[in-house]
Write an enzyme that holds these catalytic residues in place. Structure first.
Site, mmCIF file in Angstrom:
data_model
loop_
_atom_site.group_PDB
_atom_site.id
_atom_site.type_symbol
_atom_site.label_atom_id
_atom_site.label_comp_id
_atom_site.label_asym_id
_atom_site.label_seq_id
_atom_site.Cartn_x
_atom_site.Cartn_y
_atom_site.Cartn_z
ATOM 1 C CG ASP A 7 -1.851 1.133 1.331
ATOM 2 O OD1 ASP A 7 -2.144 1.729 0.288
ATOM 3 O OD2 ASP A 7 -2.297 1.442 2.452
ATOM 4 C CD GLU A 67 -4.665 1.334 -2.735
ATOM 5 O OE1 GLU A 67 -4.390 0.814 -1.643
ATOM 6 O OE2 GLU A 67 -5.383 2.342 -2.853
ATOM 7 C CG ASP A 140 -0.922 2.556 6.845
ATOM 8 O OD1 ASP A 140 -0.731 3.496 6.101
ATOM 9 O OD2 ASP A 140 -1.355 2.686 8.009
#
Lengths: 172, 172
Positions: A7, A67, A140
């Site tokens: 992420d 991501e 996260d």
């Protein structure tokens, strides 16, 4: 199969390595790479580059799941998220890993299979598939694990459903 | 003093190394790192990471001048410019170089000293300061050389003018 979810972010970059074997899914390692906002940006990016290189070099994941971020999502952090994702993609490609990207919405949609799930549903999927006592924190970490699981667990199942639908003449 | 200007981009990343010595300014090396749009993005970023690392490792500039880009400038290319600039900043910081960033508008403004210059004025400044027979092409190269020159030639002069103004009680 080992999948490393990332992420991306400069202040906080979440990561989570998930192994899939015959017994199911297992979180191997997960955490957050942080860099202090008080330091100049180039040094922070150099730290992130070094830590991502170490992480991927040490664990040698089969696939890295980053991501996919659209700058429209958050105007304020768009540039730094772009910079962090660029480092993650470059390091993973340099290491020869397979690389896959999903948007946050794709991760959310993949949980229910037909529409947008809530952040809480995604976190519960992570907890459930990894047989964890609690939702991983900080967010996260949960997001990074969700990316890895989305690829390992959910995406193939959806592909099979789509194939079965096509084979039986079902509508998409 | 050696300054390496970098005009970041994934498809085209311009660079120009300028040396300042007693005789003036000299373009040591300049060019464009290109990656094919037909290839997957992670591999292109890995190529850019490798070539920037080689470039900086080979020439060991004292200062790396990276264009500061705001995502608002060009919505379509914002993410990839962010990714390329992140690589440039991380590589330069890893190599221990001083790093400076100017926006395109700051480069343009520095040419005239008081306002926005045209793209052509910037290119002529590059040609003039480097004693070149023609404007460097492609534009990515001229832009990268302009960044290096902006830092080496124009920024210190502006600082001296500002100091002189302050010393004589002049208005800013």
């Amino acid at each position: 199969v080992f999948a490393l979810g990332i992420d991306p972010g400069v202040s906080r970059c979440g990561y989570g390595l998930v192994e899939r074997d015959a017994a199911g899914y297992r979180a191997v390692v997960a955490g957050v790479i942080t860099t202090p906002p008080t330091e100049p940006l180039p040094g922070r990016l150099a730290t992130l580059l070094r830590e991502l290189t170490e992480l991927i070099g040490q664990h040698r994941p089969d696939v890295v799941v980053v991501e996919r971020v659209f700058f429209q999502t958050n105007v304020r952090t768009a540039m730094s998220v772009g910079q962090a994702s660029g480092l993650a993609l470059a390091v993973a490609a340099t290491a020869g890993c397979q690389i896959v990207q999903y948007t946050a919405n794709e991760v959310k949609a993949s949980v229910t299979g037909y529409g947008a799930a809530s952040k809480e549903q995604v976190q519960r999927m992570v907890q459930s598939l990894l047989s964890l006592a609690a939702v991983p924190k900080p967010p996260d970490v949960a997001d990074a694990l969700a990316l890895a699981l989305c690829h390992l667990a959910v995406a193939p199942r959806l592909a099979r459903i789509a194939e079965a639908g096509a084979a039986t003449g079902g509508s998409r």
